[in-house]
Design a protein around this motif. Structure first.
Motif, PDB file in Angstrom:
ATOM      1  N   LEU A   1      50.892  50.495  41.057  1.00 43.60           N
ATOM      2  CA  LEU A   1      52.093  50.237  41.841  1.00 43.60           C
ATOM      3  C   LEU A   1      52.271  48.747  42.116  1.00 43.60           C
ATOM      4  CD1 LEU A   1      54.512  51.228  43.570  1.00 43.60           C
ATOM      5  CD2 LEU A   1      52.887  51.502  45.475  1.00 43.60           C
ATOM      6  N   TYR A   2      51.153  48.063  42.351  1.00 44.86           N
ATOM      7  CA  TYR A   2      51.214  46.644  42.716  1.00 44.86           C
ATOM      8  C   TYR A   2      51.242  45.715  41.501  1.00 44.86           C
ATOM      9  CZ  TYR A   2      49.555  48.670  47.154  1.00 44.86           C
ATOM     10  OH  TYR A   2      49.400  49.431  48.298  1.00 44.86           O
ATOM     11  N   GLY A   3      51.137  46.281  40.292  1.00 43.69           N
ATOM     12  CA  GLY A   3      51.215  45.467  39.092  1.00 43.69           C
ATOM     13  C   GLY A   3      49.972  44.645  38.813  1.00 43.69           C
ATOM     14  N   ALA A   4      48.805  45.141  39.199  1.00 49.56           N
ATOM     15  CA  ALA A   4      47.552  44.410  38.975  1.00 49.56           C
ATOM     16  C   ALA A   4      47.169  44.425  37.501  1.00 49.56           C
ATOM     17  CB  ALA A   4      46.436  45.019  39.815  1.00 49.56           C
ATOM     18  N   SER A   5      46.469  43.406  37.055  1.00 50.57           N
ATOM     19  CA  SER A   5      46.019  43.318  35.672  1.00 50.57           C
ATOM     20  C   SER A   5      44.901  44.322  35.422  1.00 50.57           C
ATOM     21  CB  SER A   5      45.515  41.907  35.364  1.00 50.57           C
ATOM     22  OG  SER A   5      44.299  41.658  36.066  1.00 50.57           O
ATOM     23  N   PRO A   6      44.673  44.706  34.166  1.00 42.56           N
ATOM     24  CA  PRO A   6      43.601  45.668  33.862  1.00 42.56           C
ATOM     25  C   PRO A   6      42.228  45.211  34.349  1.00 42.56           C
ATOM     26  CG  PRO A   6      45.065  45.444  31.981  1.00 42.56           C
ATOM     27  CD  PRO A   6      45.493  44.398  32.975  1.00 42.56           C
ATOM     28  N   ASP A   7      41.942  43.911  34.240  1.00 43.47           N
ATOM     29  CA  ASP A   7      40.647  43.405  34.706  1.00 43.47           C
ATOM     30  C   ASP A   7      40.477  43.608  36.205  1.00 43.47           C
ATOM     31  OD1 ASP A   7      40.001  42.666  32.165  1.00 43.47           O
ATOM     32  OD2 ASP A   7      40.383  40.520  32.448  1.00 43.47           O
ATOM     33  N   VAL A   8      41.535  43.334  36.948  1.00 46.86           N
ATOM     34  CA  VAL A   8      41.487  43.514  38.404  1.00 46.86           C
ATOM     35  C   VAL A   8      41.324  44.986  38.747  1.00 46.86           C
ATOM     36  CG1 VAL A   8      42.838  43.338  40.533  1.00 46.86           C
ATOM     37  CG2 VAL A   8      42.771  41.417  38.940  1.00 46.86           C
ATOM     38  N   VAL A   9      42.054  45.838  38.037  1.00 46.07           N
ATOM     39  CA  VAL A   9      41.952  47.280  38.296  1.00 46.07           C
ATOM     40  C   VAL A   9      40.517  47.759  38.119  1.00 46.07           C
ATOM     41  CG1 VAL A   9      42.681  49.578  37.563  1.00 46.07           C
ATOM     42  CG2 VAL A   9      44.343  47.713  37.642  1.00 46.07           C
ATOM     43  N   GLU A  10      39.874  47.368  37.029  1.00 42.89           N
ATOM     44  CA  GLU A  10      38.506  47.812  36.772  1.00 42.89           C
ATOM     45  C   GLU A  10      37.530  47.251  37.805  1.00 42.89           C
ATOM     46  OE1 GLU A  10      37.450  50.189  34.731  1.00 42.89           O
ATOM     47  OE2 GLU A  10      39.609  50.446  34.457  1.00 42.89           O
ATOM     48  N   ALA A  11      37.737  45.995  38.204  1.00 39.73           N
ATOM     49  CA  ALA A  11      36.854  45.387  39.209  1.00 39.73           C
ATOM     50  C   ALA A  11      36.976  46.117  40.543  1.00 39.73           C
ATOM     51  CB  ALA A  11      37.194  43.911  39.383  1.00 39.73           C
TER      52      ALA A  11
END
Length: 288
Positions: free
Chosen positions: A63-73
């Motif tokens: 929803l917030y448009g986070a990058s894949p790296d941020v999502v996994e972290a």
């Protein structure tokens, strides 16, 4: 006792999720409408009150448009929020206090001002029972025993070199007690704690007059950096109330309490040696 349970990762994750929401310029109302959640659920996540399932982190990040790296972290951090500290064995401990126990367990410096009672970390068992028995919740004998055990178990952190514990308490705490034997035991315990190299105990005498801590007790918790890649927890002020607590970590909130602490340290409280003499004097009076 070495691990803080899930409290620290929960708070770290909550801050990151709140920052992502704010960067996406979404209000709380917009976020809960999109996620089809309740406002309390989002609030508990963003303030670190409860563990977060990785699937919920994924939904928020998308929803917030986070990058894949941020999502996994952040999903990895969410898995850490499932870890448990020793206090999870006591189901009756409220969530707001479990959060404090986890923070207390990993802090490297704890500064506490107390006006009416000896702080929990320095209480003897009979004194703890007497104080806990005065709770507005009117605990049963069984609840009182469990609460007393929790208070004693918290003290295990003081056997380590960290945290540094600095306590300033009002002389009123030395004078207010249930009976002579309990108070003699407590003040003797206090003197024994004061011998430890990582503990400082100072007393504000009744003769000191007005000071900046008139609003009441508080705890300031400072935290170490866990790893070079992860920022340390921000200094947090804990203010307990009868049915909950405040966790204050905004810079102006911390600065205000730091100023109060410095007033106590620099102007109002007795030195450690003078404080010890006063405690010894009050113990002798309670023994008579």
């Amino acid at each position: 006792m070495e691990n803080g349970g899930s409290s620290v990762p929960r708070r770290q994750l909550g801050r990151k999720l709140r920052e992502l929401r704010e960067s996406a310029q979404l209000t709380v109302a917009q976020a809960i409408a999109a996620l089809e959640w309740s406002k309390p659920r989002l609030w508990r996540y963003e303030t670190g009150q409860v563990p977060v399932h990785p699937n919920d982190v994924d939904a928020m990040c998308r929803l917030y448009g986070a990058s894949p790296d941020v999502v996994e972290a952040l999903k990895s951090l969410a898995r850490e929020t499932k870890s448990k500290g020793w206090w999870h064995a006591y189901s009756e401990i409220p969530e707001w206090f479990q959060l404090f126990l986890g923070m207390e367990a990993v802090a490297n410096r704890i500064r506490q001002y107390e006006a009416e009672v000896v702080p929990g970390l320095l209480q003897s068992l009979p004194y703890a029972r007497a104080i806990l028995g005065q709770s507005v919740t009117q605990p049963t004998d069984d609840q009182l025993e469990k609460q007393s055990r929790v208070r004693m178990q918290r003290q295990h952190i003081l056997t380590r070199t960290s945290p540094i514990l600095e306590v300033i308490l009002s002389e009123a705490a030395l004078l207010r007690g249930s009976d002579g034997p309990t108070m003699v035991d407590q003040l003797t315990t206090l003197l024994a704690f004061a011998e430890r190299p990582n503990i400082s105990i100072r007393v504000v005498p009744l003769s000191a007059g007005p000071h900046k801590a008139y609003a009441g007790p508080f705890v300031i918790l400072d935290f170490p950096r866990e790893t070079p890649a992860r920022d340390p927890e921000p200094t947090t002020v804990y203010v307990e109330q009868p049915t909950g607590a405040l966790y204050l970590d905004k810079p102006h909130e911390v600065a205000a309490h730091e100023a109060i602490w410095l007033d106590l340290v620099d102007r109002v409280a007795l030195g450690e040696t003078e404080s010890r003499r006063l405690i010894e004097q009050r113990a002798r009076e309670w023994s008579q």
